[in-house]
Design a protein around this motif. Structure first.
Motif, PDB file in Angstrom:
ATOM      1  N   ALA A 266       0.832  -1.205   0.000  1.00 51.09           N
ATOM      2  CA  ALA A 266       0.000   0.000   0.000  1.00 51.09           C
ATOM      3  C   ALA A 266       0.868   1.256   0.000  1.00 51.09           C
ATOM      4  O   ALA A 266       0.586   2.224  -0.722  1.00 51.09           O
ATOM      5  N   SER A 267       1.934   1.262   0.790  1.00 54.93           N
ATOM      6  CA  SER A 267       2.830   2.415   0.826  1.00 54.93           C
ATOM      7  C   SER A 267       3.518   2.614  -0.523  1.00 54.93           C
ATOM      8  O   SER A 267       3.645   3.751  -1.020  1.00 54.93           O
ATOM      9  N   GLU A 268       3.945   1.525  -1.122  1.00 57.97           N
ATOM     10  CA  GLU A 268       4.578   1.609  -2.437  1.00 57.97           C
ATOM     11  C   GLU A 268       3.598   2.126  -3.488  1.00 57.97           C
ATOM     12  O   GLU A 268       3.957   2.919  -4.363  1.00 57.97           O
ATOM     13  N   PHE A 269       2.335   1.694  -3.383  1.00 57.06           N
ATOM     14  CA  PHE A 269       1.294   2.157  -4.301  1.00 57.06           C
ATOM     15  C   PHE A 269       1.094   3.666  -4.169  1.00 57.06           C
ATOM     16  O   PHE A 269       0.995   4.378  -5.178  1.00 57.06           O
ATOM     17  N   LEU A 275       0.529   9.890  -4.178  1.00 60.90           N
ATOM     18  CA  LEU A 275      -0.628  10.097  -3.306  1.00 60.90           C
ATOM     19  C   LEU A 275      -0.163  10.468  -1.901  1.00 60.90           C
ATOM     20  O   LEU A 275       0.805   9.899  -1.386  1.00 60.90           O
ATOM     21  N   HIS A 276      -0.878  11.411  -1.303  1.00 54.03           N
ATOM     22  CA  HIS A 276      -0.575  11.756   0.090  1.00 54.03           C
ATOM     23  C   HIS A 276      -1.004  10.621   1.011  1.00 54.03           C
ATOM     24  O   HIS A 276      -0.270  10.275   1.945  1.00 54.03           O
ATOM     25  N   CYS A 277      -2.183  10.048   0.758  1.00 54.70           N
ATOM     26  CA  CYS A 277      -2.629   8.896   1.544  1.00 54.70           C
ATOM     27  C   CYS A 277      -3.801   8.218   0.862  1.00 54.70           C
ATOM     28  O   CYS A 277      -4.408   8.759  -0.071  1.00 54.70           O
ATOM     29  N   LEU A 278      -4.122   7.041   1.326  1.00 52.22           N
ATOM     30  CA  LEU A 278      -5.268   6.250   0.870  1.00 52.22           C
ATOM     31  C   LEU A 278      -6.230   6.105   2.039  1.00 52.22           C
ATOM     32  O   LEU A 278      -5.833   5.691   3.134  1.00 52.22           O
ATOM     33  N   GLY A 288     -12.176   2.396  15.558  1.00 52.49           N
ATOM     34  CA  GLY A 288     -12.930   3.163  14.584  1.00 52.49           C
ATOM     35  C   GLY A 288     -12.088   3.578  13.400  1.00 52.49           C
ATOM     36  O   GLY A 288     -12.609   3.818  12.310  1.00 52.49           O
ATOM     37  N   PHE A 289     -10.787   3.682  13.591  1.00 50.89           N
ATOM     38  CA  PHE A 289      -9.864   3.995  12.496  1.00 50.89           C
ATOM     39  C   PHE A 289      -8.519   3.340  12.796  1.00 50.89           C
ATOM     40  O   PHE A 289      -8.177   3.071  13.951  1.00 50.89           O
ATOM     41  N   LEU A 290      -7.774   3.073  11.744  1.00 51.30           N
ATOM     42  CA  LEU A 290      -6.445   2.488  11.870  1.00 51.30           C
ATOM     43  C   LEU A 290      -5.523   3.185  10.885  1.00 51.30           C
ATOM     44  O   LEU A 290      -5.765   3.158   9.679  1.00 51.30           O
ATOM     45  N   ASN A 291      -4.480   3.826  11.385  1.00 48.70           N
ATOM     46  CA  ASN A 291      -3.522   4.521  10.538  1.00 48.70           C
ATOM     47  C   ASN A 291      -2.259   3.663  10.408  1.00 48.70           C
ATOM     48  O   ASN A 291      -1.223   3.942  11.016  1.00 48.70           O
ATOM     49  N   ASP A 295       0.579   5.996   5.526  1.00 46.66           N
ATOM     50  CA  ASP A 295      -0.131   6.615   4.410  1.00 46.66           C
ATOM     51  C   ASP A 295      -1.417   5.885   4.059  1.00 46.66           C
ATOM     52  O   ASP A 295      -1.958   6.066   2.966  1.00 46.66           O
ATOM     53  N   VAL A 296      -1.938   5.067   4.961  1.00 52.55           N
ATOM     54  CA  VAL A 296      -3.218   4.374   4.760  1.00 52.55           C
ATOM     55  C   VAL A 296      -4.073   4.547   6.012  1.00 52.55           C
ATOM     56  O   VAL A 296      -3.592   4.317   7.129  1.00 52.55           O
ATOM     57  N   ILE A 297      -5.313   4.962   5.831  1.00 60.13           N
ATOM     58  CA  ILE A 297      -6.257   5.105   6.939  1.00 60.13           C
ATOM     59  C   ILE A 297      -7.466   4.221   6.652  1.00 60.13           C
ATOM     60  O   ILE A 297      -8.122   4.368   5.619  1.00 60.13           O
TER      61      ILE A 297
END
Length: 351
Positions: A266-269, A275-278, A288-291, A295-297
């Motif tokens: 995902a980071s390589e993508f 991209l700043h993040c996905l 409720g969220f996982l970072n 760069d993926v949330i």
């Protein structure tokens, strides 16, 4: 943080009401105007009188696909003028949807990006998708509905939404019932596979599967146009955007044919596509969220999923460079003794 609407009358209006209720001087009575339930505070049953005669209410809601057909397949949304609220999967939990809406703000003051999976095994799958489609008709440029794996035609059948229509007064095995199901599938087919925020943040229900991670994979998805039939290669790209899951270790590689990606992939993508993040949904996360990776949330907006978990429900509010997590959870009372306490009836349990 939830908003409430209270109606109040000033003293002059009460006086006018009292005078209007007095009999005319000539002794004749006039037909009083019908009371407005919103003014009298009476409860309004929105599902009252739903039957085959009033099935047009459902057909009007699911006919929103004509408006979506005029939109680009992958919209680009600016967060500089107004905040954008990103919702994770709802899974048919109507209370989570309404609670988070009240906490995060409502269109047209904010934009909504919904990461799919509006239906599910929650207690209000039909109500969730009907509410969002109705809001899409009211605010077509403020609400963007992405397609999750629960919006696939086969998934809708497996979730037995037809039975929910029956509970709402539309009998099974009738032309009217099948017509509504068909319109629902067509509307879900028109949902977008992804959306961009400020051209640097990619929102997607699933994530970058093997095809999307290939060279120019994301560019191929971005160049796709809306159509009634897609090629096999296009279908595979659309499927990956909805179905892909993130695995955290090698032991999870056996996904029964389901597309997957690792945090490293995902980071390589993100780096290869500038991209700043996905931002994605698809999977349950306790807080409720996982970072993870950075760069993926991953977000979920269904609180206490299926009453078997005690996870938070969260949304991500983005305005310009600033992002804020808004979340809540169901609190349980403390155990007052060492005796075993039987859990209370959950939201999804029919007594």
């Amino acid at each position: 943080m939830s908003e409430s609407i209270n109606s109040s009358n000033n003293s002059s209006s009460k006086k006018d009401d009292a005078n209007s209720n007095a009999p005319p001087a000539d002794g004749k009575t006039e037909n009083a105007p019908a009371e407005n339930p919103l003014e009298t505070g009476q409860f309004i049953d929105l599902t009252n009188d739903l039957s085959t005669k009033s099935m047009s209410k459902y057909l009007e809601i699911f006919d929103v696909r004509e408006k979506m057909d005029g939109e680009v397949l992958i919209p680009e949304i600016s967060t500089t003028q107004k905040p954008t609220i990103v919702f994770g999967p709802i899974f048919g939990e109507g209370d989570s949807l309404v609670t988070l809406m009240s906490q995060a703000g409502m269109p047209p003051d904010v934009n909504y990006v919904m990461l799919g999976c509006y239906t599910g095994k929650g207690f209000a799958p039909l109500e969730c998708i009907c509410l969002l489609l109705s809001m899409k008709m009211l605010y077509p440029t403020n609400i963007y509905l992405l397609k999750g794996h629960h919006e696939e035609s086969l998934s809708l059948e497996m979730l037995k939404l037809g039975n929910w229509l029956q509970l709402r007064g539309i009998p099974l095995n009738t032309p009217e019932h099948q017509q509504i199901i068909d319109e629902m599938k067509k509307s879900c087919f028109a949902f977008s596979p992804a959306a961009f925020l400020d051209s640097r943040i990619l929102c997607m229900a699933g994530g970058p599967g093997p095809l999307l991670r290939k060279k120019n994979g994301l560019k191929k998805l971005m160049k796709m146009q809306r159509k009634l039939k897609y090629s096999v290669k296009e279908k595979n790209l659309l499927m990956e955007s909805s179905w892909s899951v993130m695995i955290l270790n090698e032991a999870q590689k056996e996904m029964h044919g389901m597309p997957y990606f690792t945090p490293e992939q995902a980071s390589e993508f993100c780096q290869s596509n500038n991209l700043h993040c996905l931002i994605r949904g698809r999977q349950l996360v306790d807080q409720g969220f996982l970072n993870k990776p950075k760069d993926v949330i991953t977000i979920i907006s269904a609180v206490a999923y299926l009453d078997n978990f005690r996870n938070f429900a969260a949304v991500l509010k983005i305005q310009g460079p600033k992002g804020t997590i808004i979340r809540y959870k169901m609190e349980e009372g403390e155990q007052l003794s060492l005796e075993l306490v039987k859990p209370g009836i959950g939201r999804n349990v029919v007594a």
